[in-house]
Design a protein around this motif. Structure first.
Motif, PDB file in Angstrom:
ATOM      1  N   UNK A  88      18.488  43.178   0.363  1.00 19.75           N
ATOM      2  CA  UNK A  88      18.730  42.772   1.634  1.00 19.75           C
ATOM      3  C   UNK A  88      18.856  43.673   2.474  1.00 19.75           C
ATOM      4  N   UNK A  90      20.637  43.835   6.361  1.00 24.38           N
ATOM      5  CA  UNK A  90      21.876  43.446   6.818  1.00 24.38           C
ATOM      6  C   UNK A  90      21.494  43.946   8.820  1.00 24.38           C
ATOM      7  N   UNK A 105      27.995  39.672  11.469  1.00 23.41           N
ATOM      8  CA  UNK A 105      26.984  39.468  10.687  1.00 23.41           C
ATOM      9  C   UNK A 105      25.687  38.159  10.271  1.00 23.41           C
ATOM     10  N   UNK A 106      24.196  38.619  10.363  1.00 22.54           N
ATOM     11  CA  UNK A 106      23.202  37.931  10.356  1.00 22.54           C
ATOM     12  C   UNK A 106      23.684  37.898   8.630  1.00 22.54           C
ATOM     13  N   UNK A 107      22.556  36.457   8.709  1.00 19.27           N
ATOM     14  CA  UNK A 107      22.940  36.235   6.952  1.00 19.27           C
ATOM     15  C   UNK A 107      21.605  37.469   6.428  1.00 19.27           C
TER      16      UNK A 107
ATOM     17  N   UNK B  36      36.962  42.180   5.221  1.00 15.10           N
ATOM     18  CA  UNK B  36      35.913  41.919   4.994  1.00 15.10           C
ATOM     19  C   UNK B  36      35.415  41.076   4.000  1.00 15.10           C
ATOM     20  N   UNK B  38      32.302  38.838   1.668  1.00 12.89           N
ATOM     21  CA  UNK B  38      31.399  38.732   1.262  1.00 12.89           C
ATOM     22  C   UNK B  38      30.778  37.827   0.079  1.00 12.89           C
ATOM     23  N   UNK B  42      25.088  36.350   1.682  1.00 11.91           N
ATOM     24  CA  UNK B  42      25.003  36.050   2.810  1.00 11.91           C
ATOM     25  C   UNK B  42      26.052  37.452   3.370  1.00 11.91           C
ATOM     26  N   UNK B  43      25.868  37.539   4.746  1.00 16.08           N
ATOM     27  CA  UNK B  43      26.315  39.001   5.587  1.00 16.08           C
ATOM     28  C   UNK B  43      27.947  38.848   5.430  1.00 16.08           C
ATOM     29  N   UNK B  44      29.029  40.210   6.124  1.00 20.21           N
ATOM     30  CA  UNK B  44      29.891  40.060   5.199  1.00 20.21           C
ATOM     31  C   UNK B  44      30.299  38.711   6.612  1.00 20.21           C
TER      32      UNK B  44
END
Lengths: 114, 110
Positions: A88, A90, A105-107, B36, B38, B42-44
């Motif tokens: 992934x 990011x 952050x993006x997805x 953060x 998570x 998905x992003x943090x």
């Protein structure tokens, strides 16, 4: 509304075939980050931009490059993806003004190498 | 930036308070502590940030003692939806990099 947008969400590429991942932001943040995250691991910083200043991490392979043509967009180029680059990816943004600020952050883009 | 150390995993039940500790012995004067969250795929997402003493928001509380060598994220009355990985970072203002440690996998059960 999404503020950090990564496209595509899923990307399949062939071994050795160059691939580009994109990130855009509507926050007008001057700092942008790219991370690689493999399964069950923490995000690993690849590089970041402070405005146009590019900061590469010492252990980021040369196979990974980045471009930031303007404030809103940032690209991650993988020149010759290997099976080990499946992960992934990011993108994050942050503003440098103020004492300390949160990152957005993006997805993420899930990259598969076949 | 200071290296942070957290437990790899924690288990809890719905309705309980969860406290996740983070060690940062080499924290610098101008470092903040930021947490953060998570979820898978998905992003943090930013939870909370502090410099010293106690900070509280609608999601969590953060306790940082006077010596700032550790911090504790407190999640009140957790639910199943709080199952996630929680990362503690030493962060600095400006254009500095954000480096993630190993994180703590929190699992909340019924």
């Amino acid at each position: 509304d999404a503020m950090v947008i990564q496209n595509p969400r899923y990307q399949v590429t062939q071994f050795g075939k160059p691939v580009t991942l994109s990130c855009s932001q509507t926050l007008n943040h001057n700092v942008m980050y790219w991370y690689q995250q493999k399964s069950s691991q923490a995000p690993k910083l690849l590089f970041h931009y402070y405005d146009k200043d590019f900061n590469n991490e010492a252990d980021t392979p040369d196979n990974f490059q980045s471009r930031r043509p303007n404030t809103s967009f940032c690209f991650l180029d993988i020149r010759s993806p290997g099976l080990g680059d499946a992960a992934m990816y990011l993108c994050a943004t942050r503003t440098s003004t103020g004492l300390n600020t949160e990152a957005f952050f993006g997805q993420g883009t899930r990259l598969t190498v076949v | 930036l200071a290296k942070t150390t957290q437990p790899i995993s924690m288990d809890s039940y719905e309705g309980q308070e969860v406290n996740i500790t983070c060690s940062h012995n080499n924290i610098a004067t101008n470092d903040y502590i930021t947490w953060y969250q998570q979820f898978p795929s998905q992003g943090p997402r930013f939870i909370i940030q502090g410099y010293k003493t106690k900070v509280t928001n609608e999601v969590a509380s953060l306790f940082i003692p006077a010596d700032r060598k550790s911090s504790t994220l407190s999640l009140p009355r957790v639910s199943l939806s709080d199952t996630a990985v929680y990362y503690c970072l030493a962060t600095r203002g400006g254009g500095n990099k954000l480096t993630f440690g190993t994180g703590t996998q929190l699992k909340v059960e019924l």
